[in-house]
Design a protein around this motif. Structure first.
Motif, PDB file in Angstrom:
ATOM      1  N   THR A  49      16.926  -0.927  37.345  1.00 15.00           N
ATOM      2  CA  THR A  49      16.153  -1.077  36.114  1.00 15.00           C
ATOM      3  C   THR A  49      17.062  -1.507  34.971  1.00 15.00           C
ATOM      4  OG1 THR A  49      14.600   0.625  36.872  1.00 15.00           O
ATOM      5  CG2 THR A  49      14.579   0.106  34.526  1.00 15.00           C
ATOM      6  N   ALA A  50      18.258  -0.937  34.912  1.00 16.81           N
ATOM      7  CA  ALA A  50      19.205  -1.302  33.849  1.00 16.81           C
ATOM      8  C   ALA A  50      19.556  -2.784  33.910  1.00 16.81           C
ATOM      9  CB  ALA A  50      20.460  -0.445  33.953  1.00 16.81           C
ATOM     10  N   GLU A  51      19.752  -3.316  35.105  1.00 15.95           N
ATOM     11  CA  GLU A  51      20.056  -4.746  35.249  1.00 15.95           C
ATOM     12  C   GLU A  51      18.857  -5.604  34.863  1.00 15.95           C
ATOM     13  OE1 GLU A  51      21.772  -5.794  39.027  1.00 15.95           O
ATOM     14  OE2 GLU A  51      23.219  -4.154  38.907  1.00 15.95           O
ATOM     15  N   VAL A  52      17.649  -5.150  35.173  1.00 16.14           N
ATOM     16  CA  VAL A  52      16.445  -5.881  34.772  1.00 16.14           C
ATOM     17  C   VAL A  52      16.364  -5.914  33.249  1.00 16.14           C
ATOM     18  CG1 VAL A  52      13.911  -5.874  34.793  1.00 16.14           C
ATOM     19  CG2 VAL A  52      15.185  -5.461  36.914  1.00 16.14           C
ATOM     20  N   VAL A  53      16.630  -4.792  32.602  1.00 18.54           N
ATOM     21  CA  VAL A  53      16.619  -4.723  31.140  1.00 18.54           C
ATOM     22  C   VAL A  53      17.643  -5.697  30.565  1.00 18.54           C
ATOM     23  CG1 VAL A  53      17.190  -3.250  29.156  1.00 18.54           C
ATOM     24  CG2 VAL A  53      15.742  -2.370  30.989  1.00 18.54           C
TER      25      VAL A  53
END
Length: 121
Positions: A29-33
């Motif tokens: 999720t952090a990489e998507v953000v």
């Protein structure tokens, strides 16, 4: 879930952006953000919707696109006897006439106003 459900899912920009990030290698999720500029809340919600519809999966390696599921949905949309190829470049379907137009490019990758699945181009 049907291919129509996926079309409705991708009618909203947020899951499209999250899906694109996963397709291009985001594994969390952090990489998507980071890759999309979405808020953490929006990214988590979009990823949850994508996972609920089985087009994105999460395993020990992180997030991945469920290409087999996407291929199955494309084949179902194209109808029996058709062949669909899905890659990072998009989907191309040839063969049997679909129930309704689904593809926006012909087998040569040219944009069309009609389905490429309506027969050989």
């Amino acid at each position: 879930m049907t291919s129509d459900d996926v079309v409705r899912l991708f009618a909203d920009e947020t899951p499209v952006r999250a899906f694109a990030a996963v397709t291009l290698g985001a594994r969390s999720t952090a990489e998507v953000v980071e890759r999309t500029g979405l808020t953490a809340k929006d990214a988590a919600g979009a990823l949850r919707r994508l996972e609920d519809r089985a087009v994105v999966a999460s395993d020990d390696g992180g997030l991945t696109v469920s290409y087999d599921r996407c291929r199955g949905l494309a084949r179902a949309a194209a109808g029996p006897g058709s062949t669909c190829t899905i890659s990072t470049a998009g989907a191309v379907c040839t063969g049997a006439r679909p129930r309704t137009p689904r593809c926006s490019t012909d087998p040569g990758g040219r944009r069309t106003g009609r389905t490429a699945c309506a027969g050989t181009a």
